[in-house]
Motif scaffolding. Structure first.
Motif, mmCIF file in Angstrom:
data_model
loop_
_atom_site.group_PDB
_atom_site.id
_atom_site.type_symbol
_atom_site.label_atom_id
_atom_site.label_comp_id
_atom_site.label_asym_id
_atom_site.label_seq_id
_atom_site.Cartn_x
_atom_site.Cartn_y
_atom_site.Cartn_z
ATOM 1 N N ILE A 1 21.950 114.709 -22.474
ATOM 2 C CA ILE A 1 22.293 113.296 -22.625
ATOM 3 C C ILE A 1 22.840 112.737 -21.312
ATOM 4 O O ILE A 1 22.520 111.605 -20.913
ATOM 5 C CB ILE A 1 23.293 113.100 -23.776
ATOM 6 N N ASP B 1 25.550 109.069 -33.545
ATOM 7 C CA ASP B 1 25.494 110.520 -33.353
ATOM 8 C C ASP B 1 24.063 111.025 -33.544
ATOM 9 O O ASP B 1 23.596 111.911 -32.811
ATOM 10 C CB ASP B 1 26.426 111.225 -34.327
ATOM 11 N N TYR C 1 28.582 108.046 -26.054
ATOM 12 C CA TYR C 1 28.653 109.479 -25.795
ATOM 13 C C TYR C 1 29.366 109.773 -24.481
ATOM 14 O O TYR C 1 30.211 110.673 -24.406
ATOM 15 C CB TYR C 1 27.237 110.058 -25.770
ATOM 16 N N ALA D 1 24.142 104.320 -27.609
ATOM 17 C CA ALA D 1 24.468 105.717 -27.895
ATOM 18 C C ALA D 1 24.910 106.435 -26.623
ATOM 19 O O ALA D 1 25.873 107.217 -26.645
ATOM 20 C CB ALA D 1 23.267 106.426 -28.517
ATOM 21 N N MET D 2 24.230 106.200 -25.512
ATOM 22 C CA MET D 2 24.613 106.834 -24.261
ATOM 23 C C MET D 2 25.986 106.349 -23.805
ATOM 24 O O MET D 2 26.798 107.132 -23.299
ATOM 25 C CB MET D 2 23.552 106.569 -23.187
ATOM 26 N N SER E 1 23.044 119.960 -25.392
ATOM 27 C CA SER E 1 22.755 118.566 -25.752
ATOM 28 C C SER E 1 23.564 117.606 -24.890
ATOM 29 O O SER E 1 23.055 116.561 -24.467
ATOM 30 C CB SER E 1 23.035 118.323 -27.235
ATOM 31 N N THR E 2 24.812 117.952 -24.590
ATOM 32 C CA THR E 2 25.629 117.110 -23.721
ATOM 33 C C THR E 2 25.008 116.997 -22.344
ATOM 34 O O THR E 2 24.910 115.898 -21.769
ATOM 35 C CB THR E 2 27.049 117.670 -23.604
ATOM 36 N N ALA F 1 22.058 110.191 -30.510
ATOM 37 C CA ALA F 1 22.340 111.120 -29.423
ATOM 38 C C ALA F 1 21.614 112.448 -29.624
ATOM 39 O O ALA F 1 21.080 113.028 -28.668
ATOM 40 C CB ALA F 1 23.847 111.348 -29.313
ATOM 41 N N ASP F 2 21.563 112.929 -30.858
ATOM 42 C CA ASP F 2 20.864 114.190 -31.138
ATOM 43 C C ASP F 2 19.371 114.070 -30.821
ATOM 44 O O ASP F 2 18.774 114.978 -30.215
ATOM 45 C CB ASP F 2 21.046 114.578 -32.607
#
Length: 208
Positions: free
Chosen positions: A105, A18, A66, A62-63, A101-102, A21-22
């Motif tokens: 990403i 997480d 997510y 992470a990708m 943020s979504t 991702a941030d």
């Protein structure tokens, strides 16, 4: 398909992903480093190296995680609605109201997939799963007689998803774009035409 995912870390690893991702949403693929994630996640660089091996593997995992979550969220929206039209509206609304943020990403994911074979394979798989609930709703509505398709279900679905993806890119680039509400009215009006639904008025109380 080979995978970069490892077993080390358990729940702590999930929290670290997480944090990755941030950082990725803020700094982008090229500028996300172990030091940035360590600071954001409160974890040692050595721990990140143990979990992931390389910076690239950390970011790509992470990708992957997510985007899997986004697909699961769409599936939940789909499962919660039995009426095909209202299900499509719910899926559109979910896509239109993603967080900043979504969106960032997702764009980083698409960019990176152009250069990484494993991520490209995962991108194709994610796209198929992302597309599935939209296609299922269009197909079910046609079979039930709710929709009279002007084009086949595949073409209608591809039009819808291409429009949604294009808006994501435009918003991330900070181009001049319509508000999600205004875009929604136009998109649903066009969708109603392609589905053979009478009238173009989009009720405000349909928005979620």
């Amino acid at each position: 398909m080979p995978t970069r995912r490892r077993r080390a870390g358990g729940e702590r690893r999930t929290a670290v992903l997480d944090a990755v991702a941030d950082v990725l949403a803020t700094r982008g693929y090229e500028n996300t480093r172990f030091t940035d994630v360590a600071a954001a996640g409160g974890v040692a660089i050595s721990t990140l190296q143990t979990y992931f091996g390389s910076r690239e593997d950390m970011i790509i995992e992470a990708m992957q995680v997510y985007t899997d979550r986004e697909v699961a969220a769409l599936r939940a929206v789909s499962d919660a609605e039995t009426d095909p039209w209202r299900r499509l509206v719910g899926l559109v609304d979910r896509s239109l109201h993603n967080s900043e943020s979504t969106r960032r990403i997702l764009v980083e994911f698409w960019r990176s997939a152009m250069r990484d074979d494993e991520l490209r394979d995962h991108s194709a798989e994610v796209w198929a799963r992302y597309r599935a609930p939209f296609l299922a709703a269009v197909g079910e509505g046609a079979r039930r007689g709710d929709f009279t398709l002007a084009h086949d279900a595949e073409a209608v679905t591809d039009f819808l998803l291409t429009a949604l993806a294009g808006l994501i890119v435009s918003r991330v680039q900070r181009h001049s774009t319509p508000t999600p509400t205004d875009f929604r009215v136009v998109l649903l009006a066009q969708l109603r035409l392609m589905l053979g639904l009478e009238g173009l008025e989009i009720e405000r109380d349909e928005e979620r």
